[in-house]
Design a protein around this motif. Sequence first.
Motif, PDB file in Angstrom:
ATOM      1  N   ILE A  67      31.647  45.282  37.850  1.00  0.00           N
ATOM      2  CA  ILE A  67      30.306  46.059  37.805  1.00  0.00           C
ATOM      3  C   ILE A  67      31.121  47.194  37.763  1.00  0.00           C
ATOM      4  N   PRO A  68      29.930  48.518  37.618  1.00  0.00           N
ATOM      5  CA  PRO A  68      30.106  50.014  37.830  1.00  0.00           C
ATOM      6  C   PRO A  68      30.847  50.366  39.847  1.00  0.00           C
ATOM      7  N   LEU A  69      30.326  49.757  40.525  1.00  0.00           N
ATOM      8  CA  LEU A  69      30.178  50.706  42.024  1.00  0.00           C
ATOM      9  C   LEU A  69      31.305  49.650  42.607  1.00  0.00           C
ATOM     10  N   GLU A  70      31.559  49.566  43.753  1.00  0.00           N
ATOM     11  CA  GLU A  70      32.702  48.883  44.664  1.00  0.00           C
ATOM     12  C   GLU A  70      32.044  47.725  45.190  1.00  0.00           C
ATOM     13  N   PRO A  71      33.003  46.942  45.278  1.00  0.00           N
ATOM     14  CA  PRO A  71      34.587  46.592  44.761  1.00  0.00           C
ATOM     15  C   PRO A  71      34.495  46.606  42.728  1.00  0.00           C
ATOM     16  N   TYR A  72      33.400  47.224  42.292  1.00  0.00           N
ATOM     17  CA  TYR A  72      33.966  46.505  40.190  1.00  0.00           C
ATOM     18  C   TYR A  72      34.401  45.714  40.469  1.00  0.00           C
ATOM     19  N   VAL A  73      33.608  44.291  41.129  1.00  0.00           N
ATOM     20  CA  VAL A  73      33.486  43.157  40.781  1.00  0.00           C
ATOM     21  C   VAL A  73      32.947  42.250  41.160  1.00  0.00           C
ATOM     22  N   TYR A  74      31.488  41.375  39.990  1.00  0.00           N
ATOM     23  CA  TYR A  74      30.840  40.570  41.106  1.00  0.00           C
ATOM     24  C   TYR A  74      31.506  39.357  40.969  1.00  0.00           C
ATOM     25  N   VAL A  75      31.925  38.111  41.944  1.00  0.00           N
ATOM     26  CA  VAL A  75      32.910  36.776  41.482  1.00  0.00           C
ATOM     27  C   VAL A  75      31.381  35.904  41.700  1.00  0.00           C
ATOM     28  N   ASP A  76      31.315  34.894  41.063  1.00  0.00           N
ATOM     29  CA  ASP A  76      30.609  33.941  40.651  1.00  0.00           C
ATOM     30  C   ASP A  76      30.458  33.074  42.124  1.00  0.00           C
ATOM     31  N   GLU A  77      29.123  32.619  42.158  1.00  0.00           N
ATOM     32  CA  GLU A  77      29.529  32.211  44.044  1.00  0.00           C
ATOM     33  C   GLU A  77      30.430  30.769  43.285  1.00  0.00           C
ATOM     34  N   CYS A  78      29.860  29.888  42.286  1.00  0.00           N
ATOM     35  CA  CYS A  78      30.876  28.849  42.903  1.00  0.00           C
ATOM     36  C   CYS A  78      32.414  29.237  42.655  1.00  0.00           C
ATOM     37  N   SER A  79      32.907  29.910  42.102  1.00  0.00           N
ATOM     38  CA  SER A  79      34.389  30.434  42.694  1.00  0.00           C
ATOM     39  C   SER A  79      34.737  30.347  44.026  1.00  0.00           C
ATOM     40  N   ASP A  80      34.006  31.553  44.752  1.00  0.00           N
ATOM     41  CA  ASP A  80      34.459  31.602  46.150  1.00  0.00           C
ATOM     42  C   ASP A  80      34.395  30.337  47.083  1.00  0.00           C
ATOM     43  N   LYS A  81      33.254  29.149  46.179  1.00  0.00           N
ATOM     44  CA  LYS A  81      32.991  28.031  46.918  1.00  0.00           C
ATOM     45  C   LYS A  81      34.604  27.005  46.949  1.00  0.00           C
ATOM     46  N   THR A  82      34.877  27.127  45.482  1.00  0.00           N
ATOM     47  CA  THR A  82      35.934  26.312  45.355  1.00  0.00           C
ATOM     48  C   THR A  82      37.272  26.408  46.593  1.00  0.00           C
ATOM     49  N   LEU A  83      37.483  28.007  45.870  1.00  0.00           N
ATOM     50  CA  LEU A  83      38.260  28.483  46.707  1.00  0.00           C
ATOM     51  C   LEU A  83      38.515  28.623  48.074  1.00  0.00           C
ATOM     52  N   ILE A  84      37.014  28.139  49.039  1.00  0.00           N
ATOM     53  CA  ILE A  84      37.396  27.905  50.085  1.00  0.00           C
ATOM     54  C   ILE A  84      37.762  26.567  50.364  1.00  0.00           C
ATOM     55  N   CYS A  85      37.146  25.826  49.633  1.00  0.00           N
ATOM     56  CA  CYS A  85      37.285  24.521  50.539  1.00  0.00           C
ATOM     57  C   CYS A  85      38.581  24.206  50.129  1.00  0.00           C
ATOM     58  N   LEU A  86      39.271  24.353  49.079  1.00  0.00           N
ATOM     59  CA  LEU A  86      40.552  24.277  48.860  1.00  0.00           C
ATOM     60  C   LEU A  86      41.272  25.032  49.777  1.00  0.00           C
ATOM     61  N   LEU A  87      41.588  26.184  50.248  1.00  0.00           N
ATOM     62  CA  LEU A  87      41.907  26.790  51.762  1.00  0.00           C
ATOM     63  C   LEU A  87      42.290  25.811  52.607  1.00  0.00           C
ATOM     64  N   LYS A  88      40.338  25.781  53.017  1.00  0.00           N
ATOM     65  CA  LYS A  88      40.399  25.051  54.541  1.00  0.00           C
ATOM     66  C   LYS A  88      41.223  23.561  54.010  1.00  0.00           C
ATOM     67  N   ILE A  89      41.421  22.879  53.374  1.00  0.00           N
ATOM     68  CA  ILE A  89      41.764  21.598  53.493  1.00  0.00           C
ATOM     69  C   ILE A  89      43.334  21.989  53.743  1.00  0.00           C
TER      70      ILE A  89
END
Length: 307
Positions: A67-89
């Motif tokens: 995207i043209p504005l900071e942080p210049y990237v939009y991350v899909d919500e499912c990607s964040d959820k997968t990462l958070i789940c892996l990190l917590k466990i």
Amino acid sequence: MKEGASAVRRWKDLDTDILVKIFLCFDVFQSTSGIDHVCNSWCSACCDPLLWKTLDLSMLRSTFIKIPLEPYVYVDECSDKTLICLLKISLSLSWGQIRTLIFHFNLYVGDEQFTYIAKRCPQLRCLVMPAWNRIKKDVICKAIHTWRSLISLTMPSIVNPPYLIEEIALNCKNFSELKVMGPFDVLFAFTIAKFLPNLKILSLRCSVIVKDALMLMLDDLANLEVLNISYCLLIEGPLLPPLMTKKIIKKLDKIILEKAAQLCEFLICTEHSCIMCQRTRSDEGFMRWYKYEEGLWKMDEARSLAL
């Protein structure tokens, strides 16, 4: 047991050492799939420090759009959820034992996630950084302040590297290995020479390097033992686009070679027409790793930095 019946051992009765050897064959998705809930013995094995010396998340990357504005990237919500789940466990099972942490360069970690990682990996020694876009400067600095045992860093391209290098110098007294996956100019070289004079291993493979920056490294890093510039695009003049209009140095001159002779290892490509050199030139020193073989970005001629 009736006479003639065979003895049957239950899975939960397996020796912990055997369970740990089996679990060592699992990737992070399998290790965090719930096997620790099978029984008490499996739970104990899942927390064994041998399993958590390294947390390799390099197979995990974000689904994103630029995207043209900071942080210049939009991350899909499912990607964040997968990462958070892996990190917590995984960080719960590891009990703070992780020494090496590997991220994919296209994994966009956020402030809260990075802070969570820093708090639960206090003994971290080797870090392969994720993409920087969503992590604020102060969050990165606080994490480095926590990682006082850090000795090795692999970093993707960053717009403003000096603050990070200075923070490492202030907090990580045994830091000795750096890999830069991006352009390397005189400012970057000056910052390293000033704040990391004890650096022993530096890899710039597949990057665009300003000649004066290379000379500065060879002159000012008295403790440097290994320098990897394999498949690099060495240019004259400032690091400004368009790069292909710059003078490209195809053969190292006598002065560079004489200075490099003081190193234990000076790693270069002698062919100049190999496939990796062609790719670096095609990408103008900003490697588009997604176009190439899976895991190619993990390789390094400097053995301690190869993943």
